[in-house]
Design a protein around this motif. Structure first.
Motif, short mmCIF file in Angstrom:
data_model
loop_
_atom_site.label_atom_id
_atom_site.label_comp_id
_atom_site.label_asym_id
_atom_site.label_seq_id
_atom_site.Cartn_x
_atom_site.Cartn_y
_atom_site.Cartn_z
N ALA A 6 0.86 -1.18 0.00
CA ALA A 6 0.00 0.00 0.00
C ALA A 6 0.90 1.23 0.00
N GLY A 7 0.56 2.17 -0.84
CA GLY A 7 1.32 3.41 -0.89
C GLY A 7 1.15 4.20 0.39
N ARG A 8 1.98 5.18 0.55
CA ARG A 8 1.95 6.02 1.75
C ARG A 8 0.57 6.67 1.90
N GLY A 9 -0.04 6.46 3.07
CA GLY A 9 -1.36 7.03 3.33
C GLY A 9 -2.52 6.23 2.76
N GLU A 10 -2.25 5.15 2.08
CA GLU A 10 -3.30 4.31 1.51
C GLU A 10 -3.75 3.28 2.54
N ARG A 11 -5.06 3.09 2.66
CA ARG A 11 -5.62 2.07 3.55
C ARG A 11 -6.30 1.03 2.69
N ILE A 12 -6.07 -0.24 3.03
CA ILE A 12 -6.69 -1.29 2.23
C ILE A 12 -7.88 -1.93 2.93
N GLY A 13 -8.08 -1.64 4.21
CA GLY A 13 -9.27 -2.10 4.91
C GLY A 13 -9.17 -3.49 5.52
N VAL A 14 -8.07 -4.19 5.33
CA VAL A 14 -7.85 -5.51 5.93
C VAL A 14 -6.39 -5.63 6.33
N GLU A 15 -6.15 -6.58 7.21
CA GLU A 15 -4.77 -6.93 7.55
C GLU A 15 -4.38 -8.09 6.64
N VAL A 16 -3.23 -7.99 6.00
CA VAL A 16 -2.72 -9.07 5.17
C VAL A 16 -1.61 -9.75 5.95
N GLU A 17 -1.87 -10.98 6.39
CA GLU A 17 -0.91 -11.71 7.22
C GLU A 17 -0.59 -13.04 6.57
N HIS A 18 0.67 -13.24 6.24
CA HIS A 18 1.11 -14.51 5.66
C HIS A 18 1.34 -15.57 6.73
N PRO A 76 0.66 -17.24 10.53
CA PRO A 76 -0.26 -17.32 11.66
C PRO A 76 0.32 -16.71 12.94
N GLU A 77 1.64 -16.76 13.09
CA GLU A 77 2.28 -16.19 14.27
C GLU A 77 2.02 -14.68 14.35
N ARG A 78 2.07 -14.03 13.21
CA ARG A 78 1.81 -12.59 13.19
C ARG A 78 0.35 -12.29 13.47
N LEU A 79 -0.55 -13.16 13.00
CA LEU A 79 -1.97 -13.00 13.31
C LEU A 79 -2.19 -13.14 14.82
N ALA A 80 -1.54 -14.11 15.44
CA ALA A 80 -1.66 -14.28 16.89
C ALA A 80 -1.13 -13.04 17.61
N SER A 81 -0.03 -12.49 17.16
CA SER A 81 0.53 -11.27 17.78
C SER A 81 -0.42 -10.10 17.62
N LEU A 82 -1.04 -9.97 16.45
CA LEU A 82 -2.01 -8.91 16.22
C LEU A 82 -3.21 -9.08 17.14
N ALA A 83 -3.64 -10.32 17.34
CA ALA A 83 -4.83 -10.60 18.15
C ALA A 83 -4.61 -10.24 19.62
N VAL A 84 -3.43 -10.48 20.14
CA VAL A 84 -3.19 -10.23 21.56
C VAL A 84 -2.60 -8.85 21.83
N ALA A 85 -2.48 -8.02 20.83
CA ALA A 85 -1.85 -6.71 20.98
C ALA A 85 -2.55 -5.82 22.01
N GLU A 86 -3.88 -5.82 22.03
CA GLU A 86 -4.61 -5.02 23.00
C GLU A 86 -5.95 -5.68 23.29
N GLU A 87 -6.44 -5.48 24.51
CA GLU A 87 -7.74 -6.05 24.88
C GLU A 87 -8.84 -5.11 24.43
N ARG A 88 -9.78 -5.66 23.67
CA ARG A 88 -10.89 -4.87 23.15
C ARG A 88 -12.24 -5.36 23.66
N LEU A 89 -12.30 -6.63 24.09
CA LEU A 89 -13.56 -7.21 24.54
C LEU A 89 -13.44 -7.71 25.97
N SER A 90 -14.50 -7.55 26.72
CA SER A 90 -14.54 -8.11 28.08
C SER A 90 -14.91 -9.60 27.97
N GLN A 91 -14.70 -10.34 29.04
CA GLN A 91 -15.02 -11.76 29.01
C GLN A 91 -16.52 -12.01 28.76
N PRO A 92 -17.43 -11.23 29.38
CA PRO A 92 -18.85 -11.45 29.05
C PRO A 92 -19.17 -11.18 27.58
#
Length: 188
Positions: A133-145, A147-163
């Protein structure tokens, strides 16, 4: 990580997965039991999604698609590198659009159930697909080759409570018991 296959949820164990789900196997090595994996799910009659990952870090709609080659988004348009002419040619980004729409459909489904509708779209491309993606361009999805990087992205910050996680899981897997909501009126 808890897998939600055909009949019931179970903990992934040493005997592996039914079928060959390398992505779930790789995520299981990095995520604890606070995370849930749904494979080929189409809740509420929406078009099936290749995979949904739900946990404290949010909801992720994973699409396995793509084609080999080099692709770029520049000035709001998509291009594919043509090796024979050594130039960029216009390209219809069907795999990226599919991943974006899968996340949007799932987000709308969750919103209708009064749950957080923020869903991250993830494109898991085949080997040999490179998306830029060019500078300032957003593609609207994460492109991850990886699975380790997907796991890192998933645990980066808490967004949902347990309930919230429990209610999303119950909504996506109707065989799970639905957690009770707090009464809306005192003593109700």
């Amino acid at each position: 990580m808890i897998l939600h296959p055909g009949s019931r949820a179970r903990r992934l164990g040493p005997f592996g997965l039914p079928g060959d789900d390398r992505l779930a196997r790789a995520l299981d090595q990095r995520l604890d039991d606070g995370w849930h994996w749904f494979r080929s799910i189409g809740p509420g009659g929406i078009q099936p999604i290749d995979g949904v990952l739900v946990g404290p870090g949010g909801t992720f709609a994973v699409t396995r698609a793509g084609e080999r080659g080099r692709f770029a988004r520049r000035n709001g348009h998509w291009y594919r590198w043509n090796r024979s002419t050594e130039s960029w040619v216009p390209w219809e980004p069907a795999p990226i659009t599919a991943a974006r729409l899968a996340a949007r459909r799932l987000g709308l489904y969750l919103e209708r159930a009064a749950l957080p509708g923020s869903v991250t779209g993830v494109l898991l491309p085949p080997a040999g697909m490179m998306v830029e993606a060019g500078r300032g361009e957003r593609i609207g999805v994460e492109v991850e080759h990886e699975p380790e990087r997907l796991a890192s992205l998933a645990v980066a910050e808490e967004r949902l409570s347990q309930p919230q996680v429990d209610r999303i899981v119950a909504l996506l897997d109707p065989r799970q018991p639905l957690p009770r909501l707090a009464p809306s009126v005192p003593h109700g």
